[in-house]
Design a protein around this motif. Structure first.
Motif, short mmCIF file in Angstrom:
data_model
loop_
_atom_site.label_atom_id
_atom_site.label_comp_id
_atom_site.label_asym_id
_atom_site.label_seq_id
_atom_site.Cartn_x
_atom_site.Cartn_y
_atom_site.Cartn_z
N THR A 1 0.85 -1.20 0.00
CA THR A 1 0.00 0.00 0.00
C THR A 1 0.88 1.24 0.00
OG1 THR A 1 -1.71 -1.17 1.25
CG2 THR A 1 -1.82 1.24 1.25
N GLU A 2 0.64 2.09 -1.01
CA GLU A 2 1.38 3.34 -1.13
C GLU A 2 1.16 4.20 0.11
OE1 GLU A 2 2.00 5.50 -5.20
OE2 GLU A 2 0.05 6.11 -4.40
N GLY A 3 2.16 4.93 0.50
CA GLY A 3 1.97 5.83 1.63
C GLY A 3 3.27 6.11 2.36
N VAL A 4 3.14 6.83 3.47
CA VAL A 4 4.27 7.17 4.33
C VAL A 4 4.06 6.46 5.66
CG1 VAL A 4 5.54 9.03 5.46
CG2 VAL A 4 4.53 9.41 3.19
N TYR A 5 5.08 5.69 6.08
CA TYR A 5 4.99 4.85 7.27
C TYR A 5 6.07 5.27 8.27
CZ TYR A 5 2.37 1.59 4.23
OH TYR A 5 1.46 1.01 3.38
N ASP A 6 5.64 5.69 9.44
CA ASP A 6 6.60 6.00 10.50
C ASP A 6 6.67 4.83 11.48
OD1 ASP A 6 7.14 8.42 9.38
OD2 ASP A 6 5.97 9.60 10.81
N TYR A 7 7.84 4.61 12.01
CA TYR A 7 8.03 3.50 12.95
C TYR A 7 9.04 3.89 14.01
CZ TYR A 7 12.28 2.50 10.27
OH TYR A 7 13.50 2.58 9.66
N VAL A 8 9.12 3.05 15.03
CA VAL A 8 9.91 3.39 16.20
C VAL A 8 10.57 2.13 16.75
CG1 VAL A 8 7.86 3.07 17.67
CG2 VAL A 8 9.75 4.49 18.50
N CYS A 9 11.69 2.32 17.41
CA CYS A 9 12.26 1.29 18.28
C CYS A 9 11.75 1.61 19.68
CB CYS A 9 13.78 1.32 18.23
SG CYS A 9 14.53 0.29 19.51
N THR A 10 10.85 0.75 20.20
CA THR A 10 10.15 1.13 21.43
C THR A 10 11.09 1.39 22.62
OG1 THR A 10 9.59 -1.21 21.74
CG2 THR A 10 7.90 0.22 20.84
N PRO A 11 12.18 0.64 22.82
CA PRO A 11 13.04 0.98 23.96
C PRO A 11 13.79 2.30 23.79
CG PRO A 11 13.52 -1.25 23.17
CD PRO A 11 12.64 -0.58 22.16
N HIS A 12 13.88 2.80 22.57
CA HIS A 12 14.73 3.95 22.31
C HIS A 12 14.00 5.12 21.66
CE1 HIS A 12 17.88 0.58 22.27
NE2 HIS A 12 18.03 1.26 23.40
N GLU A 13 12.67 5.15 21.80
CA GLU A 13 11.91 6.28 21.24
C GLU A 13 12.36 7.60 21.87
OE1 GLU A 13 7.72 6.39 22.26
OE2 GLU A 13 7.22 7.14 20.25
#
Ligand SMILES: [Cu+2]
Length: 178
Positions: free
Chosen positions: A118-130
């Protein structure tokens, strides 16, 4: 005069290449890096590292629709988790796409891959290091910048270092997609 013209053309060359490489700095001096923006690839790898500060490198990658991103653990203990309510995070990805959550990776060389249909912009995180700004972004295809939660959602509920990274990336992405 000739020298001025030559110099200007070199600067133009630098400007057009500015969508790759370092585009900003974390609060502690770590780099925000961008790869392939405006020139998407079918597959790419993002390193998860602790050397020189916990981070994803590159911070942003751009893949074609149907493209695959592989996260590889280089050092430290990290995860890659989409910003989505299913992961107890605000929505910062297309709401009609599936979020991912790698779980913690702790062995060097361990990998986790996501294929983006699916086209789009995806943000993600490393939960211990947000809190230290270990966040990243995947741009898929050529989405309209106006329709992307990642670009329009208020970043202020996020930790300050994460906000700084996304604010920097937003400018790059709007310039590239606009
Ligand atoms: Cu991490």
């Amino acid at each position: 005069m000739q020298r001025d013209i030559a110099r200007r053309s070199v600067l133009v060359g630098v400007a057009s290449a500015s969508l790759a490489g370092c585009v900003g700095l974390f609060g502690d001096g770590r780099e925000v890096t961008v790869s392939h923006l405006g020139d998407p690839v079918t597959e790419t790898t993002v390193s998860m590292t602790a050397r020189g500060g916990d981070r994803f490198d590159p911070t942003l990658v751009h893949v074609t629709t149907g493209g695959t991103v592989t996260w590889e653990l280089v050092s430290g203990v990290h995860d890659t988790v989409a910003y989505h309510p299913d992961n107890d995070k605000p929505l910062r990805m297309p709401d009609n796409a599936s979020p991912w959550n790698s779980g913690l990776l702790s062995s060097g060389g361990e990998e986790f891959s996501v294929t983006f249909d699916t086209e789009g912009v995806y943000d993600y995180v490393c939960t211990p290091h947000e809190h230290v700004g270990m966040v990243g972004r995947v741009v898929v295809g050529s989405p309209s910048p106006d329709d992307e939660p990642a670009l329009s959602q208020d970043t202020s509920p996020l930790p300050r270092e994460a906000t700084r990274v996304f604010d920097t990336l937003n400018q790059q992405v709007k310039d590239a997609l606009g």
